[in-house]
Design an enzyme around this catalytic site. Structure first.
Site, PDB file in Angstrom:
ATOM      1  N   HIS A   1      15.957  -3.153  -9.168  1.00 42.35           N
ATOM      2  CA  HIS A   1      15.652  -4.211  -8.512  1.00 42.35           C
ATOM      3  C   HIS A   1      13.917  -3.994  -8.601  1.00 42.35           C
ATOM      4  O   HIS A   1      13.639  -2.944  -8.396  1.00 42.35           O
ATOM      5  CB  HIS A   1      16.011  -4.256  -7.063  1.00 42.35           C
TER       6      HIS A   1
ATOM      7  N   ASN B   1       9.024 -10.381  -7.221  1.00 41.82           N
ATOM      8  CA  ASN B   1      10.419  -9.996  -6.770  1.00 41.82           C
ATOM      9  C   ASN B   1      11.208 -11.410  -6.700  1.00 41.82           C
ATOM     10  O   ASN B   1      10.819 -12.073  -5.911  1.00 41.82           O
ATOM     11  CB  ASN B   1      10.175  -9.341  -5.535  1.00 41.82           C
TER      12      ASN B   1
ATOM     13  N   CYS C   1      18.437  -8.973  -1.923  1.00 44.45           N
ATOM     14  CA  CYS C   1      18.068  -8.470  -3.434  1.00 44.45           C
ATOM     15  C   CYS C   1      19.073  -7.766  -3.961  1.00 44.45           C
ATOM     16  O   CYS C   1      18.942  -7.372  -5.042  1.00 44.45           O
ATOM     17  CB  CYS C   1      16.721  -7.907  -3.125  1.00 44.45           C
TER      18      CYS C   1
HETATM   19  N1  ACO Z   1      -4.169  -8.918   0.109  1.00 42.17           N
HETATM   20  C1  ACO Z   1      -5.112  -8.249   0.735  1.00 42.17           C
HETATM   21  N2  ACO Z   1      -4.827  -7.405   1.701  1.00 42.17           N
HETATM   22  C2  ACO Z   1      -3.603  -7.278   2.064  1.00 42.17           C
HETATM   23  C3  ACO Z   1      -2.614  -8.313   1.555  1.00 42.17           C
HETATM   24  C4  ACO Z   1      -2.658  -9.128   0.461  1.00 42.17           C
HETATM   25  N3  ACO Z   1      -2.086  -9.724  -0.180  1.00 42.17           N
HETATM   26  N4  ACO Z   1      -1.260  -7.865   2.213  1.00 42.17           N
HETATM   27  C5  ACO Z   1      -1.742  -6.992   3.352  1.00 42.17           C
HETATM   28  N5  ACO Z   1      -2.855  -6.630   3.109  1.00 42.17           N
HETATM   29  C6  ACO Z   1      -3.583  -5.749   4.003  1.00 42.17           C
HETATM   30  C7  ACO Z   1      -2.889  -5.440   5.198  1.00 42.17           C
HETATM   31  O1  ACO Z   1      -3.365  -6.449   6.162  1.00 42.17           O
HETATM   32  C8  ACO Z   1      -3.613  -4.115   5.552  1.00 42.17           C
HETATM   33  O2  ACO Z   1      -4.867  -4.175   6.048  1.00 42.17           O
HETATM   34  P1  ACO Z   1      -5.291  -3.531   7.495  1.00 42.17           P
HETATM   35  O3  ACO Z   1      -5.181  -2.030   6.968  1.00 42.17           O
HETATM   36  O4  ACO Z   1      -6.504  -3.894   7.606  1.00 42.17           O
HETATM   37  O5  ACO Z   1      -4.299  -3.845   8.599  1.00 42.17           O
HETATM   38  C9  ACO Z   1      -3.681  -3.526   4.468  1.00 42.17           C
HETATM   39  O6  ACO Z   1      -3.498  -4.384   3.458  1.00 42.17           O
HETATM   40  C10 ACO Z   1      -2.457  -2.383   3.908  1.00 42.17           C
HETATM   41  O7  ACO Z   1      -1.286  -2.893   4.299  1.00 42.17           O
HETATM   42  P2  ACO Z   1       0.058  -2.410   4.227  1.00 42.17           P
HETATM   43  O8  ACO Z   1       1.265  -3.129   4.594  1.00 42.17           O
HETATM   44  O9  ACO Z   1      -0.009  -0.929   4.765  1.00 42.17           O
HETATM   45  O10 ACO Z   1       0.132  -2.185   2.478  1.00 42.17           O
HETATM   46  P3  ACO Z   1       1.131  -1.339   1.668  1.00 42.17           P
HETATM   47  O11 ACO Z   1       0.420  -0.526   0.826  1.00 42.17           O
HETATM   48  O12 ACO Z   1       2.341  -0.650   2.322  1.00 42.17           O
HETATM   49  O13 ACO Z   1       1.396  -2.458   0.863  1.00 42.17           O
HETATM   50  C11 ACO Z   1       3.621  -3.961   0.239  1.00 42.17           C
HETATM   51  C12 ACO Z   1       2.456  -3.516   1.344  1.00 42.17           C
HETATM   52  C13 ACO Z   1       3.047  -4.244  -1.089  1.00 42.17           C
HETATM   53  C14 ACO Z   1       4.212  -5.065   1.155  1.00 42.17           C
HETATM   54  C15 ACO Z   1       4.456  -2.744   0.398  1.00 42.17           C
HETATM   55  O14 ACO Z   1       4.475  -2.104   1.698  1.00 42.17           O
HETATM   56  C16 ACO Z   1       5.869  -3.060  -0.262  1.00 42.17           C
HETATM   57  O15 ACO Z   1       6.118  -3.323  -1.336  1.00 42.17           O
HETATM   58  N6  ACO Z   1       6.940  -2.860   0.637  1.00 42.17           N
HETATM   59  C17 ACO Z   1       8.492  -3.006   0.051  1.00 42.17           C
HETATM   60  C18 ACO Z   1       8.633  -4.365  -0.250  1.00 42.17           C
HETATM   61  C19 ACO Z   1      10.003  -4.311  -0.453  1.00 42.17           C
HETATM   62  O16 ACO Z   1      10.676  -3.501  -1.165  1.00 42.17           O
HETATM   63  N7  ACO Z   1      10.866  -5.136  -0.264  1.00 42.17           N
HETATM   64  C20 ACO Z   1      12.340  -5.194  -0.251  1.00 42.17           C
HETATM   65  C21 ACO Z   1      13.066  -6.155  -1.083  1.00 42.17           C
HETATM   66  S1  ACO Z   1      12.747  -7.716  -0.472  1.00 42.17           S
HETATM   67  C22 ACO Z   1      13.981  -8.584   0.292  1.00 42.17           C
HETATM   68  O17 ACO Z   1      14.939  -7.858   0.151  1.00 42.17           O
HETATM   69  C23 ACO Z   1      13.969 -10.047   0.137  1.00 42.17           C
END
Ligand code: ACO
Length: 336
Positions: A261, A291, A114
């Site tokens: 980004h 993304n 990214c």
């Molecule tokens: N729909 C419904 N529920 C979901 C989904 C979904 N799509 N995805 C995850 N959940 C659930 C999980 O299973 C979890 O359930 P549990 O509590 O029963 O175990 C719950 O939601 C919370 O999951 P978390 O991972 O803690 O949720 P979080 O608030 O952290 O959000 C997210 C997840 C959106 C992925 C976030 O962590 C994020 O944006 N991370 C950074 C991504 C990023 O910046 N990537 C960098 C660049 S990408 C690259 O370089 C290719």
């Protein structure tokens, strides 16, 4: 003669097919409400069958060339930042060069996931300042949908396809003000396991029959420890923004536009808050594009540019965080 790197053309391209949160909710156990609340994403664009990363890149690049009022024959280097190349080799850049009708000048890919466009701008700027190239076509292009596991709700809701491009020109500092002010880049490979797409075609034994037609993109899938990536992204982006400003003696309050980004609206807002930057001066496309990895920064730039937001002399701050982890920022004084 000292030169500075100016952006003289900007372009973007998004595939026609739109995949909404609602439609995605019929494919995996998720909901529009969850995706919006946790990421800010409402939809993403997806490549059509047979459409390659190079097709997306060529479309954005052609728009940037038209915008600059020049042709591919005026370019003397072409860089494609991508993590979803058409093939393992040759480079997507060489395929884009061919599709645009160019020949002879160097073309190569940049892999910083990214952060690829931010890395590419820093690289092109350094090479142009050294006098190596006069005009560079820099493209960020991705077909992230090809490396997403569409059964994994943790990751498949986050990504989309698209491309953005800029034409860069080295201009004598005494003839025009502005251009790229400078960049800061970082990488720390000890975090590589938190965000990766392992390719699974290794281990062909000599003498074994192998299906060489399986392409790179078809056999990989993104794996991510979402909340650990989230925490590091917020921390490192806050640091790198401070670092690039300090390095170039620019105050936070001097930045006119933040072009981050587009991974997650909560990460974007955290950086804007840290900079005390009103959100209306921050590019926001994650809601429409999700993304798009290396395409996200140039697409965000294109988004504001097409709305006529930039005025000559405006200071733009571009920043990105990626798998690796690899992160960085560029400062640009708008001169177009
Ligand atoms: N729909 C419904 N529920 C979901 C989904 C979904 N799509 N995805 C995850 N959940 C659930 C999980 O299973 C979890 O359930 P549990 O509590 O029963 O175990 C719950 O939601 C919370 O999951 P978390 O991972 O803690 O949720 P979080 O608030 O952290 O959000 C997210 C997840 C959106 C992925 C976030 O962590 C994020 O944006 N991370 C950074 C991504 C990023 O910046 N990537 C960098 C660049 S990408 C690259 O370089 C290719």
């Amino acid at each position: 003669m000292s030169v500075q790197t100016h952006i003289i053309g900007v372009g973007g391209y998004l595939p026609e097919r739109i995949l909404s949160n609602e439609e995605l909710s019929t494919m995996v156990d998720t909901s529009d409400a969850w995706i919006r609340e946790r990421t800010g994403i409402t939809q993403r664009h997806i490549v059509s069958e047979g459409q390659q990363t190079s097709d997306l890149g060529a479309a954005a690049a052609q728009q940037a060339l038209d915008d600059a009022g020049i042709s591919i024959h005026d370019i003397d280097a072409l860089l494609v930042a991508t993590t979803t190349p058409d093939m393992i080799f040759p480079s997507t850049a060489s395929i884009v060069q061919y599709k645009l009708g160019g020949k002879g000048f160097p073309a190569w890919d940049i892999q910083a996931v990214c952060s690829g466009f931010v890395y590419g701008l820093a690289q092109a700027d350094g090479m142009m300042r050294s006098g190596m190239f006069k005009r560079v076509l820099l493209i960020g292009a991705e077909s992230m949908s090809r490396i997403v596991d569409w059964t994994d709700r943790n990751t498949c809701v986050l990504f989309g396809d698209g491309s953005g491009a800029v034409v860069l020109e080295a201009v004598a500092t005494d003839s025009k003000e502005g251009g790229v002010i400078g960049s800061v880049l970082h990488c720390d490979g000890s975090y590589r396991h938190l965000l990766m797409a392992e390719h699974r075609y290794g281990g062909n034994a000599p003498g074994e029959k192998v299906d060489f037609r399986v392409d790179a993109a078809g056999v990989a899938a993104i794996e991510m420890k979402g909340n650990e990536v989230f925490r590091m992204a917020v921390k490192k982006l806050g640091e790198v923004v401070g670092e690039v400003l300090e390095k170039h003696g620019i105050k936070q309050s001097d930045v006119d536009w933040l072009i981050p980004h587009q991974a997650n609206i909560r990460i974007l807002k955290a950086t804007a808050k840290k900079m005390k930057m009103p959100e209306e001066y921050m590019a926001l496309t994650v809601d429409q594009h999700a993304n798009t990895s290396a395409a996200s920064v140039p697409l965000a730039l294109n988004h504001l540019y097409r709305q006529g937001k930039f005025k000559t002399g405006n200071i733009l701050l571009l920043e990105a965080f990626a798998g690796g982890f690899a992160w960085g920022a560029n400062l640009v004084r708008w001169s177009k």
